[in-house]
Enzyme design. Structure first.
Site, PDB file in Angstrom:
ATOM      1  N   HIS A 191       0.829  -1.214   0.000  1.00  0.00           N
ATOM      2  CA  HIS A 191       0.000   0.000   0.000  1.00  0.00           C
ATOM      3  C   HIS A 191       0.856   1.254   0.000  1.00  0.00           C
ATOM      4  O   HIS A 191       0.565   2.220  -0.709  1.00  0.00           O
ATOM      5  CB  HIS A 191      -0.923  -0.009   1.225  1.00  0.00           C
ATOM      6  CG  HIS A 191      -2.094  -0.928   1.089  1.00  0.00           C
ATOM      7  ND1 HIS A 191      -2.844  -1.349   2.162  1.00  0.00           N
ATOM      8  CD2 HIS A 191      -2.642  -1.510   0.010  1.00  0.00           C
ATOM      9  CE1 HIS A 191      -3.799  -2.143   1.741  1.00  0.00           C
ATOM     10  NE2 HIS A 191      -3.706  -2.258   0.445  1.00  0.00           N
ATOM     11  N   ARG A 294     -10.691   3.554 -13.950  1.00  0.00           N
ATOM     12  CA  ARG A 294     -11.191   2.753 -12.834  1.00  0.00           C
ATOM     13  C   ARG A 294     -12.552   3.318 -12.411  1.00  0.00           C
ATOM     14  O   ARG A 294     -12.619   4.279 -11.649  1.00  0.00           O
ATOM     15  CB  ARG A 294     -10.213   2.793 -11.663  1.00  0.00           C
ATOM     16  CG  ARG A 294      -8.798   2.337 -11.989  1.00  0.00           C
ATOM     17  CD  ARG A 294      -7.965   2.376 -10.712  1.00  0.00           C
ATOM     18  NE  ARG A 294      -6.565   2.094 -10.932  1.00  0.00           N
ATOM     19  CZ  ARG A 294      -5.641   3.018 -11.175  1.00  0.00           C
ATOM     20  NH1 ARG A 294      -5.977   4.301 -11.236  1.00  0.00           N
ATOM     21  NH2 ARG A 294      -4.386   2.685 -11.363  1.00  0.00           N
ATOM     22  N   ARG A 331     -12.977   0.372 -17.684  1.00  0.00           N
ATOM     23  CA  ARG A 331     -13.093  -0.920 -17.012  1.00  0.00           C
ATOM     24  C   ARG A 331     -14.356  -0.931 -16.166  1.00  0.00           C
ATOM     25  O   ARG A 331     -14.602  -0.002 -15.387  1.00  0.00           O
ATOM     26  CB  ARG A 331     -11.873  -1.175 -16.131  1.00  0.00           C
ATOM     27  CG  ARG A 331     -11.904  -2.543 -15.450  1.00  0.00           C
ATOM     28  CD  ARG A 331     -10.662  -2.782 -14.593  1.00  0.00           C
ATOM     29  NE  ARG A 331     -10.653  -1.918 -13.410  1.00  0.00           N
ATOM     30  CZ  ARG A 331      -9.627  -1.859 -12.546  1.00  0.00           C
ATOM     31  NH1 ARG A 331      -8.556  -2.579 -12.762  1.00  0.00           N
ATOM     32  NH2 ARG A 331      -9.698  -1.068 -11.496  1.00  0.00           N
ATOM     33  N   GLU A 430      -5.432 -10.946 -15.727  1.00  0.00           N
ATOM     34  CA  GLU A 430      -4.857 -10.850 -14.382  1.00  0.00           C
ATOM     35  C   GLU A 430      -4.980 -12.150 -13.608  1.00  0.00           C
ATOM     36  O   GLU A 430      -4.569 -12.229 -12.450  1.00  0.00           O
ATOM     37  CB  GLU A 430      -5.506  -9.696 -13.606  1.00  0.00           C
ATOM     38  CG  GLU A 430      -7.009  -9.705 -13.637  1.00  0.00           C
ATOM     39  CD  GLU A 430      -7.623  -8.405 -13.141  1.00  0.00           C
ATOM     40  OE1 GLU A 430      -6.995  -7.718 -12.328  1.00  0.00           O
ATOM     41  OE2 GLU A 430      -8.738  -8.097 -13.585  1.00  0.00           O
ATOM     42  N   ASN A 453      -0.484  -6.431 -11.355  1.00  0.00           N
ATOM     43  CA  ASN A 453      -0.499  -6.518  -9.885  1.00  0.00           C
ATOM     44  C   ASN A 453      -1.087  -7.843  -9.427  1.00  0.00           C
ATOM     45  O   ASN A 453      -0.506  -8.555  -8.597  1.00  0.00           O
ATOM     46  CB  ASN A 453      -1.307  -5.357  -9.292  1.00  0.00           C
ATOM     47  CG  ASN A 453      -0.679  -4.011  -9.573  1.00  0.00           C
ATOM     48  OD1 ASN A 453       0.391  -3.926 -10.159  1.00  0.00           O
ATOM     49  ND2 ASN A 453      -1.347  -2.955  -9.158  1.00  0.00           N
ATOM     50  N   ASP A 454      -2.256  -8.173  -9.946  1.00  0.00           N
ATOM     51  CA  ASP A 454      -2.895  -9.432  -9.560  1.00  0.00           C
ATOM     52  C   ASP A 454      -2.274 -10.620 -10.278  1.00  0.00           C
ATOM     53  O   ASP A 454      -2.156 -11.707  -9.694  1.00  0.00           O
ATOM     54  CB  ASP A 454      -4.400  -9.381  -9.844  1.00  0.00           C
ATOM     55  CG  ASP A 454      -5.170  -8.722  -8.719  1.00  0.00           C
ATOM     56  OD1 ASP A 454      -4.814  -8.944  -7.552  1.00  0.00           O
ATOM     57  OD2 ASP A 454      -6.117  -7.965  -8.993  1.00  0.00           O
ATOM     58  N   ARG A 464       1.055  -9.348  -2.510  1.00  0.00           N
ATOM     59  CA  ARG A 464       1.892  -8.188  -2.853  1.00  0.00           C
ATOM     60  C   ARG A 464       2.196  -7.325  -1.635  1.00  0.00           C
ATOM     61  O   ARG A 464       3.042  -6.436  -1.709  1.00  0.00           O
ATOM     62  CB  ARG A 464       1.207  -7.344  -3.926  1.00  0.00           C
ATOM     63  CG  ARG A 464      -0.086  -6.677  -3.492  1.00  0.00           C
ATOM     64  CD  ARG A 464      -0.759  -6.048  -4.686  1.00  0.00           C
ATOM     65  NE  ARG A 464      -1.919  -5.245  -4.331  1.00  0.00           N
ATOM     66  CZ  ARG A 464      -2.722  -4.682  -5.216  1.00  0.00           C
ATOM     67  NH1 ARG A 464      -2.489  -4.832  -6.485  1.00  0.00           N
ATOM     68  NH2 ARG A 464      -3.759  -3.972  -4.837  1.00  0.00           N
ATOM     69  N   CYS A 501      -1.526  -2.303 -17.819  1.00  0.00           N
ATOM     70  CA  CYS A 501      -2.019  -1.199 -16.997  1.00  0.00           C
ATOM     71  C   CYS A 501      -1.668  -1.381 -15.529  1.00  0.00           C
ATOM     72  O   CYS A 501      -2.042  -0.563 -14.691  1.00  0.00           O
ATOM     73  CB  CYS A 501      -3.527  -1.035 -17.154  1.00  0.00           C
ATOM     74  SG  CYS A 501      -4.485  -2.485 -16.669  1.00  0.00           S
TER      75      CYS A 501
END
Length: 582
Positions: A191, A294, A331, A430, A453-454, A464, A501
């Site tokens: 984070h 997003r 998205r 992802e 990320n995922d 993560r 992305c």
């Protein structure tokens, strides 16, 4: 002295060191008499309420600024404030065991964290810092204490040094005061790292306890691109980085280098946004379009779901900010996992990252999905809107999603509503199953957008936000590079385009490798546009396509992410010499 860590937020900063440590809370084991329980409950509830108001205020400010990722992090903490197994358990201890409020909170926190450790679930482990952050915030309210960053005022040019920063502390970082952050623990996708990149503060994490050898006031050169921290840098070293100390004019503009300066044949450079204001900034910086909008921010921090008209006006305004030809990838709502949405009132899950999130929720709540699709399709009459579906794991999910799109198209056609009948629909890759099935999915989808990320945490089975697993979550893991290469090759075999992305798109060491794989578009935060622009410009200035292609192939045969990183630093040294931020 030079220390090595993990690059977390690109850029180079020079400043004076400031060591900070979270105040140690004195453990409270006191109990009260039964007669004092009602008063203690009132005190407890007031503190919880005050903590919630502070977090809600922070979240509101973040949403107004369009900082959706940080707002989502605070949303998690607001959710925890209502958690029956955490704050509710502490309240019960006041009633049943006559604990003081602080003792009850500490006991509840310990029990929850012990449970997490016993379950050994990575998803819950990454909640540990959020849990501690929430509980400590309530306790600080009870004790009338401030957070560690609230006392840093009136001083500029500081390089902050700390063991870690909690999410609600990190969002308060002021780039006018703090020019860089060096952290003992953490990973590049924690984070804190996400927040640092959003704010545009260079950061290095996972450095280790050697950081504590740095004294307050010592000059520090922090390179968030290569992951190095140099104490007492020489004037010669400063000059090597491109500027002497007297030339440290801070690059305050989001995009000091126009993307139009880049040469001919290059991939698109687009922006990840969460609001109209961010779209306007991206356009002013010369971004080619929006690679990821997003839409979750439309649903957060409110008491009801957004109506179709509100969504339509937002989408149309974003299209208008760029013009009809620029791609705008919308998205659909992506919540769940680490982004809970209280409005949905979903049941708690043992492992939300492997539960209902992304497209799975949208297919459960088709009323929300259809409203969102109607709004986006109507806005497509004004520009080049594309639809992107998150967390697609199977062909069945994809076909179900696209069938709903066709049904909504039919409804709009019958009502005579204008829209782009040939709107492109894409899959966010992802989930490893989608990457493995990329050749089959490429026959159906119009484009792919890789959410690294995922994809990394699912591929490597590593959260993560877990400090102990930070190497496994390195985007340069050979297994991850192979999957990405597989996806790009499968798409190109069908003449389909691929973008990235996720955070990897702004990872300096990944840029030449992604170019070598043939990536069609990079989509990054507005704060990263300038640095990625400079890196992409090297493609036409210095890097031969075959050189890039061979580099990408060679690293996939290496054994460790650290080997890949060393390879890139040796083969592309020019990437790691960037201007200072001060």
């Amino acid at each position: 002295m030079q220390l090595k860590g993990i690059p977390a937020s690109a850029g180079v900063a020079w400043g004076r060191a400031l060591q900070i440590q979270a105040s140690e809370l004195q453990h409270d084991t006191h109990r009260i008499t039964p007669l004092l329980v009602p008063a203690e409950l009132s005190r407890f509830d007031a503190a919880v309420g005050q903590a919630g108001e502070a977090l809600a205020s922070i979240q509101h400010s973040l949403l107004v600024e369009g900082r959706i990722e940080e707002a989502e992090i605070i949303e998690v903490q607001l959710f925890l404030l209502k958690d029956r197994e955490l704050v509710g358990k502490a309240r019960d201890k006041i009633v049943q065991m006559q604990y003081t409020s602080q003792a009850a909170l500490e006991e509840a926190m310990t029990e929850v964290l012990d449970t997490i450790r016993q379950l050994d679930h990575a998803t819950f482990k990454e909640r540990a810092m959020d849990i501690e952050d929430v509980i400590h915030r309530i306790i600080r309210v009870l004790r009338g204490e401030k957070g560690v960053l609230e006392g840093i005022v009136g001083t500029e040019g500081l390089v902050l040094i700390c063991d870690h920063l909690s999410p609600s502390e990190a969002v308060l970082l002021n780039p006018r005061t703090i020019v860089g952050v060096a952290v003992v623990y953490g990973s590049a996708t924690s984070h804190f790292a996400i927040i640092a990149r959003s704010i545009g503060i260079p950061a290095v994490v996972g450095i280790g306890m050697g950081l504590h050898d740095i004294l307050d006031g010592q000059p520090v050169l922090l390179n968030g691109t290569s992951g190095t921290v140099i104490v007492d840098p020489s004037e010669g070293l400063l000059e090597e980085y491109g500027r002497t100390e007297t030339e440290f004019a801070c690059e305050q503009a989001v995009c000091p280098m126009p993307m139009q300066a880049m040469g001919g044949d290059r991939p698109l450079l687009m922006s990840n946004i969460s609001s109209l204001s961010e779209a306007i900034t991206a356009q002013s910086c010369g971004a080619d379009g929006i690679g990821l909008f997003r839409t979750e921010f439309l649903f957060m921090g409110r008491d009801s779901f957004p109506e179709e008209e509100e969504q339509f006006e937002t989408y149309r305004a974003i299209v208008s900010s760029f013009g009809p030809g620029s791609p705008i990838i919308i998205r659909t709502m992506d919540v769940g996992g680490d982004k809970p949405l209280a409005l949905l009132m979903l049941e708690d899950e043992d492992n939300p990252f492997l539960g209902n999130r992304g497209m799975r929720i949208s297919l459960m709540r088709q009323d929300l999905l259809r409203t969102q699709l109607r709004a986006a399709l109507r806005a497509s009459a004004y520009g080049n809107i594309k639809l992107l579906f998150p967390m697609i794991a199977t062909m069945g999910e994809w076909k179900q999603a696209t069938a709903i799109v066709e049904e909504v198209k039919t409804e709009l056609s019958r009502s005579g509503t204008a829209f782009n009948h040939h709107i492109e629909t894409g899959i966010m890759i992802e989930v490893p199953s989608a990457a493995i099935m990329a050749d089959r999915l490429a026959q159906e989808a119009d484009f792919f957008s890789i959410g690294t990320n995922d994809l990394i945490q699912y591929t490597m089975a590593a959260s993560r936000n877990s400090p102990s697993l930070r190497e496994l979550h390195d985007p340069l893991q050979p297994a991850v590079l192979r999957l990405i290469h597989r996806v790009i090759r499968a798409a190109h075999d069908r003449n389909k385009k691929v973008s990235i992305c996720g955070e990897m798109a702004g990872e300096t060491a990944a840029v030449p490798l992604l170019l070598g794989m043939g990536l069609d578009a990079f989509s990054v935060s507005n704060e990263a546009l300038s640095s990625v622009s400079r890196q992409l410009s090297l493609q036409s200035e210095r890097w031969d396509k075959e050189y890039l292609r061979q580099s990408a192939l060679e690293v996939m045969d290496l054994d460790h992410a650290s080997d890949v990183r060393r390879y890139v630093e040796h083969r592309f040294p020019e990437l790691f010499m960037q201007p200072f931020k001060r």
